[in-house]
Structure formats: structure tokens, C-alpha cells
Design an enzyme around this catalytic site. Structure first.
Site, PDB file in Angstrom:
ATOM      1  N   ARG A 259    -131.238  18.927  82.224  1.00 35.11           N
ATOM      2  CA  ARG A 259    -129.606  19.156  82.028  1.00 35.11           C
ATOM      3  C   ARG A 259    -129.704  17.530  81.078  1.00 35.11           C
ATOM      4  O   ARG A 259    -130.186  17.122  81.249  1.00 35.11           O
ATOM      5  CB  ARG A 259    -129.066  18.656  83.068  1.00 35.11           C
ATOM      6  CG  ARG A 259    -127.601  18.496  83.230  1.00 35.11           C
ATOM      7  CD  ARG A 259    -127.361  17.610  83.071  1.00 35.11           C
ATOM      8  NE  ARG A 259    -125.626  16.767  83.167  1.00 35.11           N
ATOM      9  CZ  ARG A 259    -125.444  15.832  82.878  1.00 35.11           C
ATOM     10  NH1 ARG A 259    -126.148  15.084  82.765  1.00 35.11           N
ATOM     11  NH2 ARG A 259    -123.982  16.105  82.877  1.00 35.11           N
ATOM     12  N   ASP A 261    -128.105  15.548  78.832  1.00 37.37           N
ATOM     13  CA  ASP A 261    -126.550  14.268  79.432  1.00 37.37           C
ATOM     14  C   ASP A 261    -125.727  14.370  77.545  1.00 37.37           C
ATOM     15  O   ASP A 261    -126.975  14.040  76.964  1.00 37.37           O
ATOM     16  CB  ASP A 261    -127.145  13.168  79.460  1.00 37.37           C
ATOM     17  CG  ASP A 261    -126.209  12.002  79.941  1.00 37.37           C
ATOM     18  OD1 ASP A 261    -124.678  12.289  80.641  1.00 37.37           O
ATOM     19  OD2 ASP A 261    -126.394  11.112  79.064  1.00 37.37           O
ATOM     20  N   GLU A 296    -124.819  19.497  78.791  1.00 42.35           N
ATOM     21  CA  GLU A 296    -123.111  18.400  78.721  1.00 42.35           C
ATOM     22  C   GLU A 296    -122.779  18.514  77.388  1.00 42.35           C
ATOM     23  O   GLU A 296    -123.297  17.310  76.854  1.00 42.35           O
ATOM     24  CB  GLU A 296    -123.076  17.245  79.916  1.00 42.35           C
ATOM     25  CG  GLU A 296    -121.495  16.372  79.838  1.00 42.35           C
ATOM     26  CD  GLU A 296    -121.689  15.179  80.010  1.00 42.35           C
ATOM     27  OE1 GLU A 296    -121.113  14.913  80.931  1.00 42.35           O
ATOM     28  OE2 GLU A 296    -123.333  14.296  80.315  1.00 42.35           O
ATOM     29  N   ASP A 321    -116.632  21.534  81.988  1.00 39.43           N
ATOM     30  CA  ASP A 321    -115.918  19.979  82.801  1.00 39.43           C
ATOM     31  C   ASP A 321    -114.427  20.617  82.509  1.00 39.43           C
ATOM     32  O   ASP A 321    -113.348  20.083  83.837  1.00 39.43           O
ATOM     33  CB  ASP A 321    -116.024  19.191  81.295  1.00 39.43           C
ATOM     34  CG  ASP A 321    -117.648  18.640  81.311  1.00 39.43           C
ATOM     35  OD1 ASP A 321    -117.476  18.150  82.250  1.00 39.43           O
ATOM     36  OD2 ASP A 321    -118.260  19.745  81.107  1.00 39.43           O
ATOM     37  N   HIS A 324    -112.900  21.975  85.895  1.00 39.71           N
ATOM     38  CA  HIS A 324    -112.794  21.054  86.852  1.00 39.71           C
ATOM     39  C   HIS A 324    -111.720  19.923  86.392  1.00 39.71           C
ATOM     40  O   HIS A 324    -110.457  19.878  87.509  1.00 39.71           O
ATOM     41  CB  HIS A 324    -114.248  19.679  86.483  1.00 39.71           C
ATOM     42  CG  HIS A 324    -113.732  19.318  88.149  1.00 39.71           C
ATOM     43  ND1 HIS A 324    -112.832  17.298  86.837  1.00 39.71           N
ATOM     44  CD2 HIS A 324    -113.857  18.498  88.714  1.00 39.71           C
ATOM     45  CE1 HIS A 324    -112.554  16.647  87.865  1.00 39.71           C
ATOM     46  NE2 HIS A 324    -113.015  16.925  88.701  1.00 39.71           N
ATOM     47  N   ILE A 391    -116.442  11.657  90.796  1.00 41.25           N
ATOM     48  CA  ILE A 391    -115.939  11.472  92.057  1.00 41.25           C
ATOM     49  C   ILE A 391    -116.532   9.904  91.610  1.00 41.25           C
ATOM     50  O   ILE A 391    -116.213   8.947  92.087  1.00 41.25           O
ATOM     51  CB  ILE A 391    -117.168  12.058  92.930  1.00 41.25           C
ATOM     52  CG1 ILE A 391    -116.859  13.478  92.774  1.00 41.25           C
ATOM     53  CG2 ILE A 391    -116.865  10.627  94.423  1.00 41.25           C
ATOM     54  CD1 ILE A 391    -117.894  13.935  93.587  1.00 41.25           C
TER      55      ILE A 391
END
Length: 590
Positions: A259, A261, A296, A321, A324, A391
Site C-alpha cells: 500500500r 502512502d 492512497e 477516502d 469515508h 481515528i
């Protein structure tokens, strides 16, 4: 001692005759000496700033350093393991000495993926690769088919999220040894679970990076990222450092994928963008099993996800994203910071994010390759209700179930698992974890102060400070108690409430694999149809080759009428007394 499977551009590699070759790009140094125990071995200056030496005086497990022309001694920037600290001696690692128990593992189709993002240091009380193995049966029982491990590249200090890695080839020693990490991957494969690794190729951490000194051209003189100097990907040595690093994790550790970043910060003006060269090289090199590459990308570059005869041409999928962000607004009514841009047309954006994903791609900023294909298959999107960023960058690390109505959360969970995109959980989400996941680090002095000061700005982007709280109330990211407070509560997982929530998630995963996965395995990519609906109502049809999947959901606390469903209803959460959050999902033959 066995030879390295591929010749490495950077760092140590074991040759056919058992000697070890060392390579370092240090264009600012006229001379470099390899220091290994009592041995001082002059390296040979090569063209374009490279220094190289091959010796049979160094063996696996040997500690070594590079001595520069002013007698400064540094770790290898491509160290495969450190003796201890990030600035101390590096270790020679024989990657072929590990005996794999699952040598026949060929991976799994991407359509199988149910992803579980985890942080090694807080996943278990011990916070190690070996202790994580003990929890794999739990994940297998839930139905998890892929774990995505937050970055493990060696960073400064003993604790942190991992996004400030400096020695990109070396697993962080607080988590264990290279063989410990291989054992975790090996054990996961034994449970049928893929393992993806989060890698950071857009910057280096602020402590321990010596490349600024020995190779100033590694960094672009005019560009900056949010985290410091941008990398000069136009230079071959820089490209090879990261492309070889990707191959290192995939070949030496047998990860099933990576993945990447914040790929929007990987800026490259080369004719062949490094992201495309990266993916092409990986796919041409690792051909013995399935490999999945995830991005991402805040610019939503769909061209990265183009397919080649149904297979991923470059990258397999990207984090969605916007799915979300819009659901978070609905769940919490938080509309500031990152959520502000989606606060006016939330319903419309959510419908598009759920139906197609990668909303509002930036073609002007996308210089990476060809135009995106239309339509792309649904599984190029990874949906989630929570992740480490959403979070941990909150002021107090609150998880979504503590911020919203439980019925609405169950409806959103059903939407996550039963819509076609690949679902991802954040660790603990499967049993309803309520403990926070906070931002933590291990810095000293001015850097520690700057990190503390920066938390208020991050908090403003992710919901702000709760009423009655001030910046003085924020947890200190450098205090070990902040790290310890973020560890999962496995006693809650075993409680009646935890078991009930786990069973709910397990049932959704099972239903996905039974009903949704087969739709993704056949036929052309469907063009989704977004149906007109009242405010707060989600109504989408996906027509696959022979079946149509329909989702209807009320995401409000009021009444609402959705377009009718037909076919077999495979899942339903009815509204209580005719009002409030509800969802129904059906499949019909077409």
C-alpha cells in the site's frame, strides 16, 4: 549462505560465491570505507557517485558501518537490519536462510479481499511480529482474507506510527527481527490470509537520515512535501532506491502486496513516471504468484488503476477516502477541516463515491499516464468507515462507534461489506473496540515540542476539539502512556458485547463472500445506476453480467421512501417503527 535472488542497486547483497557486495550512492564523498568489526575495507569509487566493494571477510549477522572521508561513521541507508539504534551499525542479512512453511503459496484473487489494517506495536500487548501471529486464528474466524500492516521501516525511537521511516529496508527492531516478520507473513499464509505492507515513498523521517549529507541530489532543490524536502525521482539512483525497496519486501519477505502512502506527493517530471515504472517492474519481476498494489492518492488518479485484459495494468486498487468522509459527516455532523468540502452536497457525493469511487479525479494534476478507462471494475475501490488517519488524527483518537448512533453504525457497516468495493476494517473494529487510537511518537527536544504543537492543527482537520476541551487537554504524543492507551483491549473482544459484534461482522463477511464476490469474478465492469431518491436515501443498482445488485438505505433518523427493490433480498435492517436508519439489499436475475 545463499545468494540474493536479484542484484541489488543499493546496500548489501550475497553473491554466488558467498561473498557480500556493498553498494552506496554517495556523490558528495570522494572516499568511503566499509567498517566491519576490525576490518577496514576501502570501497571503490564508481561512475555517477557510486561506491562499491565485494568482500568475503563479512558474513551474515556481521555488523558494519560506512566511514566517510571526515571519519564520520554512518548506518547503511539501505540497511536490511540494525544492531539496535537507527544511527548505529547495520547488519548483513541472509534472506534465503529462512525456511518457509508455505512455500507453495500463490496468493488470492483480489476479489476475495476483506482487509484488516493493523499497527504492530498496538495490535497486541507485546507489540511484536511474533505476538501478532497468535491473533491470526481470530482474524481467520472473522473472515479476514488480507491484513495491511502499517509501515515497519526503521524509524527513530521505539514507538510511532511508522510514517517517519528512515531505513526503508530494515524492519523496526522494537517489533522483531527480519525472520520474525517473515514468520508472521508465513503464518498468515498458513491461514489463507494475504499480507500487504504500507510503504512510504514520499519522504524520510526527521531523525537519522544521512542522505542529505552524502547524496544531496537525492532531494529536489525546489520542491517540498508537507513533511519536508521532496525526493528527486528524476534521478536513477533515487528511483532504484525505492523500486528495489518494493521488490525487497515482495521477494525477500513474500508480502502479497504493498500500500503506497500519499502517492500524490510522489512528484516526477520524467517521461515515464516513477509510479508507472514501479508497478511495471514489480509485475514483470514477481510472476510466480498474485501481487496486489494499492495507492492512497488524494488526486484520485484513475489512470493508475487502468486494467489490462481484466487484470491490473499498474495498481490494483485505491483507498476511497470520499466514501469515508461523507459517511463520517452523516454519522457525526462534523463538517470542518477535511470534511468541509463535502458538507454541502453530501448525499450526492456519497452516492457517486459508493457507486463509482474516486470522485472528482484531477486530470490536470495527473501526468502519470494514459486517460482512465471507463468503467473500471468496482473492486478498484477500497472502502472503509475507519482507518489509522481518521481515528488517530482526532484530538482524542475516538473511534466511530463512540461518536454515532449504534443502529446507524450497523447500517453503515452493512453498506461497507455488501457494496461491491473491497471493504477494509481498522484493527478492533470487528469486535466494536472503543479504546482510542492516538497519535504517538518517540522524539526528544525541539522535535518533541514541534510534534506536540502540531497536534492541535491536525485535530482541527479531523473534527476539532470537543466542547469544553482545550489544547492543554490533548494527549502528549511523546508520552509512553499515549502509546499504551492505544493498544487493543482483547478482553473486550472476549466479552459478550464483543462477541455479539464479532458475530455481526462475521455474518456480513460470510454474506459478501457468498453473494457479492461471485458477481465481481465474472463479466465486464458494470456501469452503476444511481436512482433519484429523497434526501438521506441511497439507492444504487449495479448490473453485472447476469444479475443486478441493488442497495437501498436510509441514513437519516427520519422517515423516507426508497425506490422499490426486486429479486431476492439477501440482507435487511428494517427501520424501527417505520423511521430511522435502515438498509435492504437484493440480487435479481437480469
Amino acid at each position: 549462505m545463499t545468494p540474493s535472488p536479484t542484484r541489488r542497486t543499493w546496500g548489501p547483497s550475497i553473491t554466488e560465491d558467498g561473498s557480500v557486495r556493498f553498494r552506496l550512492w554517495a556523490p558528495a564523498e570522494d572516499t568511503v570505507t566499509l567498517i566491519a568489526g576490525e576490518q577496514e575495507i576501502a570501497m571503490h569509487a564508481q561512475a555517477d557517485g557510486w561506491h562499491e566493494v565485494e568482500t568475503d571477510l563479512v558474513r551474515p549477522g556481521s555488523a558494519y558501518l560506512y566511514r566517510l572521508q571526515d571519519n564520520t561513521e554512518i548506518a547503511d541507508p539501505a540497511s536490511h537490519a540494525q544492531l539496535a539504534e537507527i544511527e548505529g551499525p547495520s547488519l548483513v542479512v541472509d534472506h534465503e536462510s529462512y525456511v518457509w512453511r508455505t512455500s507453495g503459496w500463490k496468493g488470492r484473487p483480489w476479489e476475495d479481499a476483506v482487509i484488516y489494517e493493523l499497527h504492530i506495536g498496538t495490535f497486541t500487548p507485546q507489540g511484536t511480529f511474533r505476538s501478532a501471529i497468535e491473533r491470526l486464528p481470530h482474524l481467520h474466524d472473522i473472515g479476514i482474507t488480507a491484513i495491511e500492516i502499517m509501515p515497519v521501516a526503521h524509524f527513530a525511537g521505539t514507538r510511532g506510527w511508522g510514517y517517519d521511516g528512515v531505513l526503508h529496508y530494515a524492519p523496526h527492531p522494537a517489533y522483531g527481527t527480519p525472520d520474525d516478520l517473515k514468520a508472521l507473513v508465513d503464518a498468515a499464509h498458513g491461514h489463507g490470509i494475504m499480507v500487504l505492507l504500507d510503504v512510504v515513498y514520499n519522504h524520510f523521517g526527521p531523525v537519522g537520515n544521512m542522505l542529505h549529507r552524502i547524496a544531496p541530489p537525492f532531494f529536489h532543490p525546489e520542491r517540498h512535501t508537507p513533511w519536508g524536502a521532496a525526493l528527486a525521482f528524476e534521478r536513477e539512483a533515487v528511483r532504484r532506491y525505492f523500486i528495489d525497496n518494493a521488490l525487497h519486501w515482495l521477494i525477500d519477505y513474500r508480502f502479497d502486496g504493498l500500500r503506497f502512502d500519499a502517492t500524490e506527493e510522489i512528484i516526477d517530471d520524467s517521461e515515464n513516471h516513477v509510479l508507472l515504472e514501479m508497478a511495471t517492474t514489480i509485475r514483470q519481476t514477481v510472476t510466480d504468484r498474485q501481487v496486489h498494489l494499492v495507492v492512497e492518492d488524494q488526486t484520485k488518479r484513475k489512470s493508475l488503476l487502468n486494467r489490462d485484459s481484466g487484470d491490473a495494468g499498474y495498481y490494483t486498487a485505491g483507498w476511497n477516502d470520499v466514501f469515508h468522509h461523507t459517511l463520517h459527516i452523516i454519522a457525526t455532523r462534523e463538517e470542518s477541516g477535511h470534511y468541509a468540502r463535502y458538507s454541502e452536497d453530501t448525499d450526492d457525493v456519497l452516492r457517486r463515491a459508493t457507486a463509482r469511487g474516486f470522485v472528482a479525479e484531477d486530470r490536470e494534476g495527473d501526468g502519470t499516464g494514459p486517460l482512465p478507462q471507463k468503467p473500471l471494475p468496482q473492486q478498484v475501490n477500497i472502502n472503509f468507515l475507519q482507518n489509522h488517519d481518521q481515528i488517530g488524527n482526532r484530538a482524542f483518537g475516538e473511534r466511530l462507534p463512540t461518536l454515532t448512533d449504534p443502529v446507524l453504525h450497523r447500517v453503515m457497516s452493512a453498506l461497507l461489506f455488501l457494496a461491491p468495493p473491497v471493504p477494509m476494517l481498522f484493527m478492533g473494529e470487528e469486535f466494536g473496540e472503543s479504546r482510542p487510537f492516538l497519535f504517538f511518537a518517540d522524539f526528544d527536544g525541539e522535535l518533541a515540542e514541534a510534534t506536540r504543537a502540531g497536534r492541535i492543527d491536525e485535530a482541527k482537520k479531523f473534527g476539532g476539539l470537543p466542547e469544553g476541551k482545550t489544547a492543554d487537554d490533548l494527549p502528549d504524543p511523546n508520552d509512553e502512556t499515549t502509546f499504551l492507551a492505544s493498544k487493543l483491549d482483547w478482553e473486550h473482544a472476549a466479552s459478550p458485547e464483543g462477541r455479539r459484534h464479532s458475530e455481526f461482522v462475521r455474518s456480513l463477511v460470510r454474506l459478501r463472500q457468498d453473494k457479492i464476490r461471485p458477481l465481481l469474478m465474472v463479466g465486464e465492469a458494470p456501469e452503476p445506476r444511481i436512482l433519484a431518491a429523497e434526501a438521506g436515501i441511497l439507492a444504487i443498482d449495479w448490473r453485472f453480467a447476469e444479475q443486478t445488485l441493488s442497495i437501498r438505505a436510509n441514513l437519516t433518523h427520519g422517515t423516507g421512501t426508497w425506490p422499490p427493490l426486486s429479486g431476492e433480498t439477501i440482507f435487511e435492517i428494517p427501520a424501527v417503527n417505520g423511521a430511522g436508519p435502515s438498509i435492504a439489499i437484493s440480487i435479481r436475475q437480469t
